[in-house]
Design a protein around this motif. Structure first.
Motif, PDB file in Angstrom:
ATOM      1  N   LEU A  68       0.830  -1.198   0.000  1.00 46.64           N
ATOM      2  CA  LEU A  68       0.000   0.000   0.000  1.00 46.64           C
ATOM      3  C   LEU A  68       0.869   1.255   0.000  1.00 46.64           C
ATOM      4  CD1 LEU A  68      -2.883   1.022  -0.027  1.00 46.64           C
ATOM      5  CD2 LEU A  68      -2.897   0.850   2.459  1.00 46.64           C
ATOM      6  N   ALA A  69       1.945   1.249   0.771  1.00 45.98           N
ATOM      7  CA  ALA A  69       2.854   2.400   0.792  1.00 45.98           C
ATOM      8  C   ALA A  69       3.503   2.601  -0.578  1.00 45.98           C
ATOM      9  CB  ALA A  69       3.920   2.211   1.875  1.00 45.98           C
ATOM     10  N   ALA A  70       3.870   1.506  -1.247  1.00 43.24           N
ATOM     11  CA  ALA A  70       4.449   1.605  -2.590  1.00 43.24           C
ATOM     12  C   ALA A  70       3.420   2.153  -3.576  1.00 43.24           C
ATOM     13  CB  ALA A  70       4.953   0.235  -3.048  1.00 43.24           C
ATOM     14  N   LEU A  71       2.173   1.741  -3.425  1.00 45.01           N
ATOM     15  CA  LEU A  71       1.111   2.272  -4.275  1.00 45.01           C
ATOM     16  C   LEU A  71       0.977   3.779  -4.066  1.00 45.01           C
ATOM     17  CD1 LEU A  71      -1.179   1.860  -6.287  1.00 45.01           C
ATOM     18  CD2 LEU A  71      -2.649   1.212  -4.354  1.00 45.01           C
ATOM     19  N   GLU A  72       1.013   4.206  -2.825  1.00 40.31           N
ATOM     20  CA  GLU A  72       0.962   5.642  -2.537  1.00 40.31           C
ATOM     21  C   GLU A  72       2.150   6.360  -3.169  1.00 40.31           C
ATOM     22  OE1 GLU A  72       0.811   5.670   1.716  1.00 40.31           O
ATOM     23  OE2 GLU A  72      -1.334   5.242   1.764  1.00 40.31           O
ATOM     24  N   ASP A  73       3.326   5.739  -3.116  1.00 41.22           N
ATOM     25  CA  ASP A  73       4.529   6.351  -3.698  1.00 41.22           C
ATOM     26  C   ASP A  73       4.379   6.567  -5.200  1.00 41.22           C
ATOM     27  OD1 ASP A  73       5.705   6.325  -1.184  1.00 41.22           O
ATOM     28  OD2 ASP A  73       6.944   4.552  -1.602  1.00 41.22           O
ATOM     29  N   VAL A  74       3.927   5.553  -5.934  1.00 42.02           N
ATOM     30  CA  VAL A  74       3.830   5.701  -7.389  1.00 42.02           C
ATOM     31  C   VAL A  74       2.689   6.624  -7.796  1.00 42.02           C
ATOM     32  CG1 VAL A  74       4.986   3.521  -7.944  1.00 42.02           C
ATOM     33  CG2 VAL A  74       2.494   3.573  -7.762  1.00 42.02           C
ATOM     34  N   LEU A  75       1.666   6.725  -6.949  1.00 42.53           N
ATOM     35  CA  LEU A  75       0.549   7.615  -7.276  1.00 42.53           C
ATOM     36  C   LEU A  75       0.812   9.061  -6.880  1.00 42.53           C
ATOM     37  CD1 LEU A  75      -2.514   5.406  -6.373  1.00 42.53           C
ATOM     38  CD2 LEU A  75      -1.625   5.964  -8.647  1.00 42.53           C
ATOM     39  N   ALA A  76       1.792   9.281  -6.017  1.00 39.74           N
ATOM     40  CA  ALA A  76       2.083  10.636  -5.534  1.00 39.74           C
ATOM     41  C   ALA A  76       2.384  11.597  -6.679  1.00 39.74           C
ATOM     42  CB  ALA A  76       3.243  10.608  -4.548  1.00 39.74           C
ATOM     43  N   ASP A  77       2.943  11.088  -7.766  1.00 41.60           N
ATOM     44  CA  ASP A  77       3.280  11.947  -8.901  1.00 41.60           C
ATOM     45  C   ASP A  77       2.125  12.094  -9.896  1.00 41.60           C
ATOM     46  OD1 ASP A  77       5.844  12.348  -7.915  1.00 41.60           O
ATOM     47  OD2 ASP A  77       6.642  10.617  -8.985  1.00 41.60           O
ATOM     48  N   THR A  78       1.055  11.330  -9.718  1.00 40.98           N
ATOM     49  CA  THR A  78      -0.035  11.360 -10.691  1.00 40.98           C
ATOM     50  C   THR A  78      -1.330  11.947 -10.144  1.00 40.98           C
ATOM     51  OG1 THR A  78      -0.746   9.115 -10.159  1.00 40.98           O
ATOM     52  CG2 THR A  78       0.873   9.336 -11.908  1.00 40.98           C
ATOM     53  N   VAL A  79      -1.478  11.986  -8.832  1.00 37.78           N
ATOM     54  CA  VAL A  79      -2.701  12.487  -8.220  1.00 37.78           C
ATOM     55  C   VAL A  79      -2.327  13.522  -7.165  1.00 37.78           C
ATOM     56  CG1 VAL A  79      -4.774  11.852  -6.937  1.00 37.78           C
ATOM     57  CG2 VAL A  79      -3.797  10.236  -8.553  1.00 37.78           C
ATOM     58  N   THR A  80      -2.965  14.677  -7.231  1.00 43.53           N
ATOM     59  CA  THR A  80      -2.671  15.726  -6.248  1.00 43.53           C
ATOM     60  C   THR A  80      -3.436  15.465  -4.951  1.00 43.53           C
ATOM     61  OG1 THR A  80      -4.516  17.155  -6.897  1.00 43.53           O
ATOM     62  CG2 THR A  80      -2.438  17.416  -8.120  1.00 43.53           C
ATOM     63  N   PRO A  81      -2.961  16.014  -3.847  1.00 47.74           N
ATOM     64  CA  PRO A  81      -3.694  15.866  -2.580  1.00 47.74           C
ATOM     65  C   PRO A  81      -5.133  16.373  -2.679  1.00 47.74           C
ATOM     66  CG  PRO A  81      -1.494  16.688  -2.148  1.00 47.74           C
ATOM     67  CD  PRO A  81      -1.679  16.699  -3.648  1.00 47.74           C
ATOM     68  N   GLU A  82      -5.338  17.429  -3.456  1.00 43.28           N
ATOM     69  CA  GLU A  82      -6.690  17.969  -3.618  1.00 43.28           C
ATOM     70  C   GLU A  82      -7.597  16.970  -4.330  1.00 43.28           C
ATOM     71  OE1 GLU A  82      -3.868  19.660  -4.560  1.00 43.28           O
ATOM     72  OE2 GLU A  82      -3.822  20.959  -2.801  1.00 43.28           O
ATOM     73  N   GLU A  83      -7.065  16.287  -5.361  1.00 42.67           N
ATOM     74  CA  GLU A  83      -7.846  15.273  -6.064  1.00 42.67           C
ATOM     75  C   GLU A  83      -8.202  14.119  -5.137  1.00 42.67           C
ATOM     76  OE1 GLU A  83      -6.497  15.264 -10.676  1.00 42.67           O
ATOM     77  OE2 GLU A  83      -4.934  14.783  -9.231  1.00 42.67           O
ATOM     78  N   ILE A  84      -7.266  13.741  -4.293  1.00 43.19           N
ATOM     79  CA  ILE A  84      -7.526  12.662  -3.333  1.00 43.19           C
ATOM     80  C   ILE A  84      -8.639  13.072  -2.383  1.00 43.19           C
ATOM     81  CG2 ILE A  84      -6.567  11.364  -1.391  1.00 43.19           C
ATOM     82  CD1 ILE A  84      -3.871  11.460  -2.935  1.00 43.19           C
ATOM     83  N   ASP A  85      -8.563  14.291  -1.864  1.00 40.01           N
ATOM     84  CA  ASP A  85      -9.602  14.781  -0.950  1.00 40.01           C
ATOM     85  C   ASP A  85     -10.965  14.804  -1.634  1.00 40.01           C
ATOM     86  OD1 ASP A  85      -7.728  15.080   1.055  1.00 40.01           O
ATOM     87  OD2 ASP A  85      -7.506  17.262   0.759  1.00 40.01           O
ATOM     88  N   THR A  86     -11.006  15.295  -2.860  1.00 39.75           N
ATOM     89  CA  THR A  86     -12.270  15.364  -3.602  1.00 39.75           C
ATOM     90  C   THR A  86     -12.840  13.974  -3.834  1.00 39.75           C
ATOM     91  OG1 THR A  86     -11.595  17.408  -4.698  1.00 39.75           O
ATOM     92  CG2 THR A  86     -13.350  16.129  -5.757  1.00 39.75           C
ATOM     93  N   ARG A  87     -11.997  13.051  -4.280  1.00 41.59           N
ATOM     94  CA  ARG A  87     -12.462  11.686  -4.541  1.00 41.59           C
ATOM     95  C   ARG A  87     -12.892  10.993  -3.257  1.00 41.59           C
ATOM     96  NH1 ARG A  87      -8.044   9.703  -9.053  1.00 41.59           N
ATOM     97  NH2 ARG A  87      -8.403  11.429 -10.477  1.00 41.59           N
ATOM     98  N   ALA A  88     -12.177  11.229  -2.176  1.00 41.57           N
ATOM     99  CA  ALA A  88     -12.539  10.620  -0.893  1.00 41.57           C
ATOM    100  C   ALA A  88     -13.893  11.137  -0.429  1.00 41.57           C
ATOM    101  CB  ALA A  88     -11.467  10.899   0.153  1.00 41.57           C
ATOM    102  N   GLU A  89     -14.136  12.423  -0.611  1.00 36.98           N
ATOM    103  CA  GLU A  89     -15.419  13.011  -0.226  1.00 36.98           C
ATOM    104  C   GLU A  89     -16.561  12.404  -1.042  1.00 36.98           C
ATOM    105  OE1 GLU A  89     -17.962  15.330   1.973  1.00 36.98           O
ATOM    106  OE2 GLU A  89     -15.826  15.043   2.283  1.00 36.98           O
TER     107      GLU A  89
END
Length: 97
Positions: A68-89
């Motif tokens: 899961l941490a590796a998945l977060e690492d590779v996605l860090a360059d493709t998804v912004t924190p704002e996009e994550i927050d929006t999708r989580a909401e």
């Protein structure tokens, strides 16, 4: 995508079948496979991130926590924190509990 059978990036198996101790582990596995299939990252990049996470871990570690941490690492360059927050909401309002 070819999963290694041995070495640090090889997922836990029993009689050749993948083994998941908790439901979240299979979900994390599925997310990585689905996102790789969708072109979010290459499998080689994910494997490199996974091997790096495993190599950096100390003491007791969990394969799928590192996954899961590796998945977060590779996605860090493709998804912004704002996009994550929006999708989580959005997902939070779709979930039934």
């Amino acid at each position: 995508m070819i999963l290694p059978v041995d070495g640090p990036a090889a997922p836990p198996r029993s009689n050749g079948e993948l083994v998941f101790a908790e439901p979240w582990e299979s979900r994390a596995f599925g997310m990585a496979v689905t996102l790789q299939d969708a072109g979010a990252f290459t499998w080689e990049a994910f494997q490199a991130a996974l091997v790096a996470r495993i190599a950096a871990s100390t003491g007791e570690w969990s394969y799928y926590r590192e996954w899961l941490a590796a998945l977060e690492d590779v996605l860090a360059d493709t998804v912004t924190p704002e996009e994550i927050d929006t999708r989580a909401e959005i997902l939070a309002h779709r979930h039934d509990h």
